[in-house]
Design an enzyme around this catalytic site. Structure first.
Site, PDB file in Angstrom:
ATOM      1  N   SER A 132      37.350  16.934  52.979  1.00  0.00           N
ATOM      2  CA  SER A 132      36.360  17.761  52.279  1.00  0.00           C
ATOM      3  C   SER A 132      35.017  17.581  53.333  1.00  0.00           C
ATOM      4  O   SER A 132      34.965  16.698  53.765  1.00  0.00           O
ATOM      5  CB  SER A 132      35.797  17.384  51.012  1.00  0.00           C
ATOM      6  OG  SER A 132      34.567  17.857  50.690  1.00  0.00           O
ATOM      7  N   TYR A 145      32.093  11.181  45.502  1.00  0.00           N
ATOM      8  CA  TYR A 145      33.307  12.005  45.992  1.00  0.00           C
ATOM      9  C   TYR A 145      33.461  12.145  47.592  1.00  0.00           C
ATOM     10  O   TYR A 145      34.360  11.821  47.969  1.00  0.00           O
ATOM     11  CB  TYR A 145      33.020  13.567  45.366  1.00  0.00           C
ATOM     12  CG  TYR A 145      33.991  14.536  46.379  1.00  0.00           C
ATOM     13  CD1 TYR A 145      35.432  14.574  45.580  1.00  0.00           C
ATOM     14  CD2 TYR A 145      33.567  15.529  47.007  1.00  0.00           C
ATOM     15  CE1 TYR A 145      36.238  15.468  45.988  1.00  0.00           C
ATOM     16  CE2 TYR A 145      34.668  16.284  47.500  1.00  0.00           C
ATOM     17  CZ  TYR A 145      35.671  16.668  46.973  1.00  0.00           C
ATOM     18  OH  TYR A 145      36.694  17.511  47.405  1.00  0.00           O
TER      19      TYR A 145
END
Length: 300
Positions: A132, A145
């Site tokens: 990501s 995250y």
């Protein structure tokens, strides 16, 4: 991994249509996503139950795949499974949330990759991992995250360098914001917000304010509206990583990532921070820093 929904499910279906033998792992063999793969894919596709936080699940999957590919080797591994259920400042995010992200996004993928490497080496195969941009940039309220994805990206870059002599090519996929699984379900995020508020120590809740957490949640739900429903750009990037003679080291499927990475790499830190807040979440001042709070304290 992670074929219950989203990129994993779409890629498994795409590779099956292309004629590949696919081992697709899901959290629940009876989930709607698993049922959809059974319905839409050929008998070549094998569904395997796997929770990446459970070593026994990973070992069972490794044994199954080894038994069915020992003579041929394994051409490709797609590390797709990912986890995040917290939208909050790092200070407000419980340590358990950091550990949960690391268990799935980093340690689970590490254990699965290491377990499959003998088969991948014998085939001089491919490793494609969905990471990501949050692992490259300090997105507000995504510390748990983002930290796990940063660790995953660095791990895969290390594997890329170390496995080059074996002929294994390693690629990273860094998608924009897509509509996958529960990522765009307001009810899910509202529940996570309520659970977070209930778990915060009173002193911390007083310092930031309940309205601070509410505002973050509302901004994130608003951001969901820009999520892209068409997953084909990500699926095509994963497929290219698996099949191209010279796959890219990094793929960036999604709109706006070019300007985002340009700002991240070439402009000052304060510009980068302002951009990410404008693009994603721009939290209001914590309660303890607001002028009205100081006035209330003085009056008291």
């Amino acid at each position: 991994s992670g074929c219950d929904s989203g990129f994993g499910q779409a890629t498994a279906r795409h590779l099956d249509i292309m004629g590949f033998r696919v081992f697709a792992s899901v959290l629940d063999l009876q989930s709607p996503g698993a049922q959809e793969l059974r319905r839409s894919c050929s008998p070549r596709l094998t569904l395997l139950q796997m929770d990446l936080t459970k070593t026994e699940d990973i070992q069972r999957v490794l044994q199954h795949i080894q038994a069915h590919t020992n003579s041929t080797g394994l051409w490709g591994l797609v590390n797709n499974a990912g986890f995040n259920d917290t939208i909050a400042d790092a200070e407000l995010s419980p340590l358990g949330k950091f550990r949960a992200c690391m268990e799935v996004n980093f340690f689970g993928s590490l254990e699965l990759t290491k377990g499959l490497l003998p088969l991948l080496r014998s085939a001089s195969g491919r490793i494609v991992t969905v990471s990501s941009p949050a692992g490259d940039m300090p997105f507000p309220c995504l510390a748990a995250y983002g930290a796990s994805k940063a660790a995953l990206s660095l791990l895969m870059d290390t594997f890329r360098s170390e496995l080059q002599p074996w002929g294994i090519k390693v690629s990273l996929i860094l998608p924009g914001y897509y509509k996958t699984g529960t990522t765009c379900d307001p009810a899910f995020w509202n529940l996570q917000k309520q659970q977070l508020l209930a778990s915060l120590p009173q002193e911390l809740l007083q310092a930031y304010g309940e309205d601070y957490v509410e505002e973050i949640n509302q901004q994130f739900i608003q951001f969901m509206k820009v999520a892209v429903e068409d997953l084909s750009a990500v699926v095509n990037s994963i497929t290219d990583g698996l099949l191209a003679a010279n796959p890219a080291v990094r793929y960036y499927p999604g709109q706006g990532l070019g300007i985002m990475y340009f700002i991240h790499r070439y402009l000052p830190y304060f510009v980068r921070d302002l951009f990410l807040k404008g693009f994603f979440i721009n939290p209001k001042l914590p309660r303890a820093l607001r002028r009205e709070h100081h006035n209330d304290v003085k009056k008291a």
